[in-house]
Design an enzyme around this catalytic site. Sequence first.
Site, PDB file in Angstrom:
ATOM      1  N   ASP A 226       0.809  -1.223   0.000  1.00 55.39           N
ATOM      2  CA  ASP A 226       0.000   0.000   0.000  1.00 55.39           C
ATOM      3  C   ASP A 226       0.839   1.269   0.000  1.00 55.39           C
ATOM      4  O   ASP A 226       0.376   2.334   0.429  1.00 55.39           O
ATOM      5  CB  ASP A 226      -0.964   0.011   1.195  1.00 55.39           C
ATOM      6  CG  ASP A 226      -1.873  -1.201   1.177  1.00 55.39           C
ATOM      7  OD1 ASP A 226      -2.207  -1.715   2.248  1.00 55.39           O
ATOM      8  OD2 ASP A 226      -2.209  -1.650   0.068  1.00 55.39           O
TER       9      ASP A 226
HETATM   10  N1  LIG Z   1       2.942  -6.497  -2.879  1.00 52.62           N
HETATM   11  C1  LIG Z   1       1.720  -5.961  -2.710  1.00 52.62           C
HETATM   12  N2  LIG Z   1       0.639  -6.769  -2.677  1.00 52.62           N
HETATM   13  C2  LIG Z   1      -0.600  -6.217  -2.508  1.00 52.62           C
HETATM   14  C3  LIG Z   1      -0.763  -4.833  -2.329  1.00 52.62           C
HETATM   15  C4  LIG Z   1       0.417  -4.003  -2.394  1.00 52.62           C
HETATM   16  O1  LIG Z   1       0.334  -2.753  -2.294  1.00 52.62           O
HETATM   17  N3  LIG Z   1       1.626  -4.601  -2.576  1.00 52.62           N
HETATM   18  N4  LIG Z   1      -2.033  -4.314  -2.063  1.00 52.62           N
HETATM   19  C5  LIG Z   1      -2.934  -5.319  -1.481  1.00 52.62           C
HETATM   20  C6  LIG Z   1      -4.356  -4.956  -1.127  1.00 52.62           C
HETATM   21  N5  LIG Z   1      -4.491  -4.816   0.307  1.00 52.62           N
HETATM   22  C7  LIG Z   1      -5.041  -3.633   0.699  1.00 52.62           C
HETATM   23  O2  LIG Z   1      -5.536  -2.878  -0.157  1.00 52.62           O
HETATM   24  C8  LIG Z   1      -4.155  -5.838   1.229  1.00 52.62           C
HETATM   25  C9  LIG Z   1      -4.475  -7.150   0.940  1.00 52.62           C
HETATM   26  C10 LIG Z   1      -4.151  -8.160   1.832  1.00 52.62           C
HETATM   27  C11 LIG Z   1      -3.500  -7.908   3.005  1.00 52.62           C
HETATM   28  C12 LIG Z   1      -3.154  -9.044   3.911  1.00 52.62           C
HETATM   29  O3  LIG Z   1      -2.679  -8.867   5.004  1.00 52.62           O
HETATM   30  N6  LIG Z   1      -3.398 -10.277   3.384  1.00 52.62           N
HETATM   31  C13 LIG Z   1      -3.023 -11.522   4.096  1.00 52.62           C
HETATM   32  C14 LIG Z   1      -4.059 -12.619   3.882  1.00 52.62           C
HETATM   33  C15 LIG Z   1      -5.455 -12.123   4.215  1.00 52.62           C
HETATM   34  C16 LIG Z   1      -6.496 -13.220   3.901  1.00 52.62           C
HETATM   35  O4  LIG Z   1      -6.103 -14.358   3.563  1.00 52.62           O
HETATM   36  O5  LIG Z   1      -7.699 -12.893   3.990  1.00 52.62           O
HETATM   37  C17 LIG Z   1      -1.728 -12.050   3.457  1.00 52.62           C
HETATM   38  O6  LIG Z   1      -1.542 -11.855   2.226  1.00 52.62           O
HETATM   39  O7  LIG Z   1      -1.000 -12.728   4.191  1.00 52.62           O
HETATM   40  C18 LIG Z   1      -3.165  -6.597   3.317  1.00 52.62           C
HETATM   41  C19 LIG Z   1      -3.494  -5.556   2.423  1.00 52.62           C
HETATM   42  C20 LIG Z   1      -3.009  -6.495  -2.437  1.00 52.62           C
HETATM   43  N7  LIG Z   1      -1.688  -7.046  -2.521  1.00 52.62           N
END
Ligand SMILES: Nc1nc2c(c(=O)[nH]1)N[C@@H](CN(C=O)c1ccc(C(=O)N[C@@H](CCC(=O)O)C(=O)O)cc1)CN2
Length: 294
Positions: A226
Amino acid sequence: MASYVLTVACESTRGIIAAISTYLAEMKCNITDSSQFDDAVTGAFFMRVSFDSEGGVLKDELAEKFGPIAEQFGMEAEFHDLSVRPKVVIMVSRFGHCLNDILYRWRIGALKIDIVAVVSNHLDYQKVVVNHDLPFYHVPVSKENKASAEARMMEIVEDTNADLIVLARYMQVLSNEICRKMSGRIINIHHSFLPSFKGANPYKQAYERGVKLIGATAHYVTADLDEGPIIEQETARVTHAQSAADYVTIGRDVESQVLARAILAHAQQRTFVNGDRVIVFPPSPGAYASDRMG
Ligand SMILES: Nc1nc2c(c(=O)[nH]1)N[C@@H](CN(C=O)c1ccc(C(=O)N[C@@H](CCC(=O)O)C(=O)O)cc1)CN2
């Protein structure tokens, strides 16, 4: 008559606009719209020129004959045929409001993109995607299979020759590798007014902070969660009497509108990443002309 856009990025100096306008006139092209930005802080120059080719010259010939000018000014220059729609892969998890909004805008011709795939780690939106006669790919993600799931996602991107990935509330963090490989070609919608409330559950964070404004931010995706360059943002007022669940409801339409604006700007070649910032030029006249519901 063909319509094209020339996008240019280079170091700022005198004579760039004169060289481009003279070249286009010599190639029997008529300029219909032009935007430029001279960044006094970084010394960078950016330009977007839309034009009609009255002499029927093709994009490849325009690009080839522009080579010496591009070399003279050290330009990153690209000619785009506006009749060619960008190929877009949309990714979604459990919240489908942005996906549904994109599908509607695409269906009525307001978003001139080719949706080549919808990818999700859940099955919630398989039916609505298939009902739009679009390919749906279910790619489940877990802590254990994250790497193979992302490899499958990239396989879909490569097999479809996608130009752009849109994370329409896709809630999985992408690897550094894919962010590097697709730099400037992944747009995410974050449901907060960044830089406030990064990461998961931004509406809960906003409620606990007691804000009076919530918002949404569309940004290019980088390895830093983000933190990518911001394309579009919008806000909405909230009060002491509303809950975090109310924020989710209020924020839904804000997220959809912000993401659609960002996709449209990217698809119309109006966005230029300038370090940590994004230049977003205004739409050319008539950019919305063929919106069938207009
Ligand atoms: N490398 C990046 N990947 C993603 C970004 C980014 O800016 N850089 N934006 C996110 C979207 N997002 C908020 O808008 C977001 C999505 C997911 C997570 C998170 O903590 N996900 C967990 C799993 C959650 C689940 O399984 O429900 C994880 O990936 O471990 C935080 C922010 C999209 N990707």
